[in-house]
Scaffold this active site. Structure first.
Site, mmCIF file in Angstrom:
data_model
loop_
_atom_site.group_PDB
_atom_site.id
_atom_site.type_symbol
_atom_site.label_atom_id
_atom_site.label_comp_id
_atom_site.label_asym_id
_atom_site.label_seq_id
_atom_site.Cartn_x
_atom_site.Cartn_y
_atom_site.Cartn_z
ATOM 1 N N PRO A 83 0.830 -1.202 0.000
ATOM 2 C CA PRO A 83 0.000 0.000 0.000
ATOM 3 C C PRO A 83 0.868 1.256 0.000
ATOM 4 C CG PRO A 83 -0.710 -1.547 1.702
ATOM 5 C CD PRO A 83 0.604 -2.030 1.191
ATOM 6 N N CYS A 84 0.368 2.283 -0.660
ATOM 7 C CA CYS A 84 1.091 3.558 -0.684
ATOM 8 C C CYS A 84 0.548 4.419 0.447
ATOM 9 C CB CYS A 84 0.888 4.251 -2.025
ATOM 10 S SG CYS A 84 1.546 5.909 -2.119
ATOM 11 N N GLN A 85 1.105 4.261 1.624
ATOM 12 C CA GLN A 85 0.600 4.969 2.804
ATOM 13 C C GLN A 85 1.733 5.717 3.495
ATOM 14 O OE1 GLN A 85 -1.056 1.791 5.082
ATOM 15 N NE2 GLN A 85 -2.936 1.685 3.890
#
Length: 375
Positions: A83-85
């Protein structure tokens, strides 16, 4: 040349990437995630692979446990969809900021296992984050580790690869430089816009559920009506996860007024006022691929029937074969489907990676034979 390359899948979810790589002829050793329901689905469907619950924020422990679980098998390829978090940028060659833990887990796994190749998938926005600096940081990190890295010039569109869905994803693919690998080239589109698979060709054979809500296991009552439906039915005798939603009369009334391919902008004044954002009250078009499947199920509607798509219909739109059964509650199943990489898209990338691995192996063997002859 017929040897199956071994793969571990980080942030595997229910197994969209893994399913695609299985279809491309790889041997999956393990899928790693922290979601119990997704791992149950993974274990049920990706036969022969271990479904491992690991906290990839604690990558040292996770890597140690992965290595133990796969019995020290050599890992040829690592695939991952982190995930791009909370991604931060601390320097052009420093991905090890604590806020980048999810990507650091992939970096450390590649450092530890030294696979022949790796592949990372993410949302298109990753390419432009910090004006492209994050993309370059990822490239630099793996290049410094000895990998030749190729990134999609523009996100790959799933519909170009036979998926009945307008879903875009970007990919990083790297090959170990010391094996003599050239830079990887991504697969060319298999279809053009005139030949995209529409939602009707994807799901029209499934029961309408007009007079029933369906069930977790149903019989096929219609013959396949397209080549895509025939493909999805291979090795499947029943329909899994085809459970409808019991909408209120008011919701059905609002849906009924949305034209095919339309959305909330096409509703009469005063109708559907509770939802007015971009994707609200979107009805699929039978002749076009669907919008991006998300993790919920409230905003997109069947091209013909006045209801949201079932888990199975969304799985079809994601290109999961019918034999792939989703476990957990319906909410968990929807999340698993929405979070997944379309298997046919993953398969296209996996086949191209395998072709590259095979060609390099062939060249390496020829070079070795020449050296033996010279000796």
């Amino acid at each position: 040349m017929n040897e199956k390359y071994t793969v571990i899948d980080l942030f595997s979810g229910a197994g969209g990437l893994s399913q695609g790589f299985v279809q491309a002829g790889y041997k999956l050793l393990a899928g790693i995630d922290f979601d119990d329901a997704a791992l149950q689905t993974y274990a049920h469907n990706i036969k022969g692979a271990k479904a491992l619950k690991e906290d990839l924020f604690n990558e040292e422990v996770a890597i140690r446990n992965i290595e133990k679980a796969i019995s020290n098998n050599e890992v040829d390829v690592i695939i991952a969809g982190p995930p791009c978090q909370g991604f931060s940028l601390t320097g052009s060659r420093d991905i090890n900021d604590s806020r980048n833990k999810l990507y650091v887990a992939v970096v450390h796994a590649v450092q530890h296992f030294r696979p022949k190749a790796f592949m990372i998938e993410n949302v298109p926005g990753m390419a432009t984050l910090y004006k492209g600096a994050v993309k370059q940081q990822i490239i630099n990190t793996f290049e410094d580790m000895g990998y030749a890295v190729t990134v999609t010039d523009s996100p790959l569109l799933a519909a170009d690869y036979g998926v009945p869905q307008f879903r875009k994803r970007m990919f990083f693919v790297g090959y170990r430089k010391n094996l003599g690998y050239d830079y990887f080239k991504f697969p060319e589109p298999l279809l053009d816009a005139e030949h995209y698979i529409g939602t009707a060709d994807a799901i029209s054979d499934l029961p309408s559920l007009v007079d029933e809500l369906g069930s977790e296991i149903m019989d096929y009552i219609n013959e396949p009506q397209s080549d895509y439906q025939k493909l999805m039915r291979i090795d499947s005798d029943v329909i899994f996860n085809h459970v409808g939603t019991n909408h209120t009369k008011e919701v059905k009334w609002v849906i009924s007024q949305v034209p095919e391919g339309g959305n909330h902008k096409d509703l009469p004044p005063g109708v559907g006022e509770s939802r007015k954002f971009n994707e609200a009250w979107t009805r699929y078009h039978s002749k076009r691929p669907s919008k991006t499947i998300d993790t919920g199920h409230r905003n997109h509607f069947h091209y013909k029937w006045n209801r949201v798509p079932t888990v199975r219909e969304n799985a079809r739109l994601q290109s999961f074969p019918d034999r792939f059964k989703f476990l957990g509650t319906k909410t968990q199943q929807n999340k698993q489907v929405g979070n997944a990489v379309p298997p046919l898209l993953a398969q296209a990338v996996g086949l191209k990676m395998k072709e590259h691995l095979d060609s390099i192996k062939k060249v390496s063997k020829e070079v070795a034979n020449e050296e033996v002859k010279q000796y």
